[in-house]
Design a protein around this motif. Structure first.
Motif: not given
Length: 289
Positions: A174-194
């Motif tokens: 949720e933190w990665f989604k909150l501070v992430g890049s609206p112009g360059y979204p990351s997939d859920e799998e990558f965020l969960r891996m991190k």
């Protein structure tokens, strides 16, 4: 990974590229471990002709924890009493020069992100003779009138630590989604891996609290930054919700002859889609310096 003895502490580090190349040291931010500098990004810098070193700051990751020090009283600190603050950004900057000494670096290029940018700025103030160049990414000057977080990002930053592994990983996503890049979204799998990697490698919220106190207690660097003559590149995302873009603009305005590079759509992260552009800018800046 190896460890370096620095200022009575042990700092975990690793490196990329040839030791014969000029050293480039990466400094990560609040509560963030060296693995936050992703391998693919480090490889791009090494391919640019640099011996790249990333490390865990004190009190985080696999470096020494300072749990024998007092827990900072953030309420007292906010009221102007820094007595409970165990160390400052200047101490974290001194860890970097100690790492230089341990690794045999007389001088090095330094790249800092977020709090790491603040530490790198402090290093340029305290020991400019040790720097070949400075790159400050998604950071600020300490002036409270610039770089302020959006309310949702501030709330996420101050959320109480999770009590289970599962909740910690969910909070991380949720933190990665909150501070992430609206112009360059990351997939859920990558965020969960991190989030999983970060938690399972090391989980030390008490250290992050002490680091936060160091940031708050170290004050405004603007006047000192005006005296810095280290070649400086400032990089910031225009959609950064945690350290607003005004923080990057103020940093570039304070340091004489600093170059400012803004990325539309970039948040408080280094999105994979921008790794080549960001790495190219750092490499070009370091080579020019």
């Amino acid at each position: 990974m190896p460890r370096a003895r620095v200022n009575g502490l042990e700092l975990e580090y690793d490196s990329f590229g040839s030791p014969a190349d000029p050293p480039l040291v990466l400094v990560m931010g609040l509560g963030a471990q060296l693995v936050t500098w992703e391998v693919g990004f480090c490889a791009l810098l090494a391919e640019g002709g640099f011996h790249v070193v990333r490390f865990d700051n004190r009190d985080i990751g696999l470096s020494s924890y300072l749990d024998d020090l007092p827990t900072p009283d953030l309420a007292a600190l906010a009221a102007g009493d820094p007595a409970s603050v165990p160390y400052l950004l200047s101490d974290l900057a001194a860890d970097i020069t100690g790492l230089f000494d341990a690794l045999g670096f007389g001088r090095a290029h330094v790249v800092g992100a977020s709090m790491g940018g603040m530490i790198a700025q402090q290093l340029a103030i305290d020991a400019p003779e040790r720097l070949l160049s400075l790159t400050s990414i998604m950071s600020t000057t300490g002036d409270p009138s610039v770089g302020q977080p959006e309310p949702a990002a501030l709330a996420g930053l101050t959320r109480p630590p999770a009590t289970t592994r599962e909740q910690a990983i969910e909070d991380g996503v949720e933190w990665f989604k909150l501070v992430g890049s609206p112009g360059y979204p990351s997939d859920e799998e990558f965020l969960r891996m991190k989030a999983t990697r970060n938690h399972d490698r090391a989980n030390h919220p008490a250290g992050a609290l002490r680091q936060a106190a160091a940031v708050l207690a170290s004050g405004d660097r603007t006047a000192q930054l005006r005296e810095v003559r280290v070649p400086t590149l400032v990089i910031h995302g225009e959609s950064d919700p945690l350290i607003g873009v005004s923080g990057g603009k103020a940093t570039a305005a304070a340091i004489p002859a600093a170059e400012l590079l803004l990325f539309p759509g970039m948040g408080h992260e280094l999105p994979r889609q921008l790794w080549p552009a960001i790495a190219d800018a750092i490499v070009a800046h370091a080579r020019k310096a």
